[in-house]
Design an enzyme around this catalytic site. Structure first.
Site, PDB file in Angstrom:
ATOM      1  N   TRP A 101       0.854  -1.205   0.092  1.00  0.00           N
ATOM      2  CA  TRP A 101       0.093   0.105   0.125  1.00  0.00           C
ATOM      3  C   TRP A 101       0.832   1.338   0.098  1.00  0.00           C
ATOM      4  O   TRP A 101       0.423   2.209  -0.534  1.00  0.00           O
ATOM      5  CB  TRP A 101      -0.881  -0.097   1.120  1.00  0.00           C
ATOM      6  N   ASP A 171      -1.258   6.581   6.429  1.00  0.00           N
ATOM      7  CA  ASP A 171      -2.411   5.676   5.993  1.00  0.00           C
ATOM      8  C   ASP A 171      -2.739   4.624   7.343  1.00  0.00           C
ATOM      9  O   ASP A 171      -1.614   3.909   7.522  1.00  0.00           O
ATOM     10  CB  ASP A 171      -1.982   4.890   4.859  1.00  0.00           C
ATOM     11  N   LYS A 195     -11.786  -1.725   7.131  1.00  0.00           N
ATOM     12  CA  LYS A 195     -10.862  -2.465   7.750  1.00  0.00           C
ATOM     13  C   LYS A 195     -11.477  -2.752   9.138  1.00  0.00           C
ATOM     14  O   LYS A 195     -11.528  -3.959   9.690  1.00  0.00           O
ATOM     15  CB  LYS A 195      -9.489  -2.113   7.714  1.00  0.00           C
TER      16      LYS A 195
HETATM   17  C1  LIG Z   1      -6.932  -1.903   2.142  1.00  0.00           C
HETATM   18  C2  LIG Z   1      -5.940  -0.803   2.298  1.00  0.00           C
HETATM   19  C3  LIG Z   1      -5.809   0.347   1.308  1.00  0.00           C
HETATM   20  C4  LIG Z   1      -6.746   0.006   0.053  1.00  0.00           C
HETATM   21  O1  LIG Z   1      -8.058   0.584   0.621  1.00  0.00           O
HETATM   22  P1  LIG Z   1      -9.011   0.737  -0.802  1.00  0.00           P
HETATM   23  O2  LIG Z   1     -10.201   1.581   0.153  1.00  0.00           O
HETATM   24  O3  LIG Z   1      -9.773  -0.638  -1.211  1.00  0.00           O
HETATM   25  O4  LIG Z   1      -8.699   1.782  -1.643  1.00  0.00           O
HETATM   26  C5  LIG Z   1      -4.833   0.984   1.477  1.00  0.00           C
HETATM   27  N1  LIG Z   1      -4.010   1.091   2.578  1.00  0.00           N
HETATM   28  C6  LIG Z   1      -4.182  -0.014   3.541  1.00  0.00           C
HETATM   29  C7  LIG Z   1      -3.321   0.162   4.552  1.00  0.00           C
HETATM   30  C8  LIG Z   1      -5.053  -0.900   3.397  1.00  0.00           C
HETATM   31  O5  LIG Z   1      -5.175  -1.732   4.178  1.00  0.00           O
END
Ligand SMILES: *Cc1c(COP(=O)(O)O)cnc(C)c1O
Length: 361
Positions: A101, A171, A195
């Site tokens: 990511w 993030d 998540k």
């Molecule tokens: C799942 C995830 C993403 C991607 O998320 P989307 O909402 O599908 O774009 C980005 N960063 C992390 C840390 C993730 O776990």
């Protein structure tokens, strides 16, 4: 069939209480005679929902008044572009690449300016967090970027990097609200909610007001990708992901009821310890990451034999433990044990692993 123990990395398990409440309110939300799904986002009822959600999040995370809370769409992935488009005033940013990511965010930023990879753990399949105490931070960097919890690899920054005074952007998709955070250490904290907080379709961005430019420095940034537009309209510039925000609001209330983020941390540490302690003494299973960098949320493990891994995933599924297969890029297994995973889910998983170990060694 009853509910399973769902170890999915995302979209993931939500508190049963929240789902039941939403079910009860499905046809008639608090005497409005309609579902939240059918409601105008300009209605009084919806205005209360989004305002309360924001306030509850502010309470939980102790968000200072000089930070905006935005409920946006496009997932975490859209922020990979939105961040450089809005924040790259000097056209320079430093990225710490600790997984897929972070790598995607780094690659996306290269489209809009000079993105530097100042540290990475790719040499060992992202199984550790590099030492970030003295990195070559760029003189003119607009920000330093991290992915705080690496969902796929199961590592987490236990200490934040030394950014040498530069703005930290994080993030936190897969560790959102899993433990207390000091918001003032960050310029931007953001995450997709699917998540640990709610249904897919909502991304929450917490951003310090002075970082929001009047006009994005990147030429022709679309209106919908402009923080200022959403900040000025309190996330109601256009139709927001209304139903998703409503469920997030319920999860915020659930976390408050559970005792807030300190209590969540204790709950998550207890769960993770049960699993890691088992892995550390097992003769069959082993964890895949550097112990000091272990995530409380995503726990990858392997037997060392791909056929045996597949057998485990299959038999676990038959026993009611869902989504234990590791990410396609790493193989093996991964148990995601987010806030809403009850302790007995982890206890029963470990019991099952013990039995599997006896039968297969
Ligand atoms: C799942 C995830 C993403 C991607 O998320 P989307 O909402 O599908 O774009 C980005 N960063 C992390 C840390 C993730 O776990």
């Amino acid at each position: 069939m009853g509910r399973v123990y769902n170890f999915s990395a995302g979209p993931a398990v939500l508190p049963e209480e929240v789902l039941k409440e939403a079910a009860e309110e499905m046809l008639d939300y608090k005497g409005t005679g309609m579902s939240v799904m059918e409601m105008s986002h300009r209605s009084k009822a919806y205005d209360n929902i989004i305002k309360e959600a924001e306030q509850d999040l502010r309470d939980l995370m102790n968000i200072p008044d000089n930070y905006k809370v935005l409920f946006l769409q496009g997932g975490a992935s859209q922020q990979f572009a939105m961040i450089p488009m809005n924040l790259m005033k000097n056209g320079v940013a430093d990225y710490i690449v600790t997984g897929q990511w972070a790598k995607k965010a780094y690659q996306e930023a290269q489209k809009y300016g000079k993105a530097n990879k100042i540290a990475t753990s790719e040499d060992k399949t992202f199984s550790y967090i590099p030492d970030c105490s003295d990195l070559p931070i760029s003189e003119d960097a607009d920000y330093v970027y991290i992915c705080e919890n690496n969902t796929i690899y199961g590592t987490k920054f236990r200490t934040l990097p030394n950014t040498k005074g530069k703005t930290l952007v994080a993030d936190v998709s897969s560790c959102f609200l899993s433990e207390p955070v000091d918001v003032t250490k960050y310029g931007v904290i953001y995450g997709g909610v699917q998540k640990n907080i709610g249904p897919a379709g909502v991304v929450i961005v917490i951003i310090r007001e002075d970082l929001i430019p009047e006009k994005p420095p990147v030429e022709n940034t679309p209106t919908m990708l402009t923080y200022k537009i959403h900040a000025d309209a309190n996330s109601l510039y256009n139709t927001p992901p209304a139903y998703g925000i409503y469920i997030c609001g319920k999860v915020f209330k659930w976390i408050k009821k559970m005792g807030g983020l300190e209590a969540m941390k204790a709950h998550n540490e207890k769960k993770a310890k049960i699993l890691y302690d088992f892995l550390d003494q097992s003769k069959l299973f082993k964890g895949t990451v550097n112990p000091a960098d272990r995530s409380l949320m995503n726990v990858p493990f392997v037997t060392g034999n791909a056929d045996l891994d597949a057998k485990f995933v299959k038999e676990a599924k038959e026993a009611g433990f869902e989504n234990l297969k590791g990410h396609r890029t790493v193989g093996g297994m991964r148990a995601s044990i987010y806030n809403a995973m009850p302790i007995e889910g982890v206890e029963k998983l470990v019991e099952f692993m013990k039995k599997f170990e006896e039968e297969n060694s």
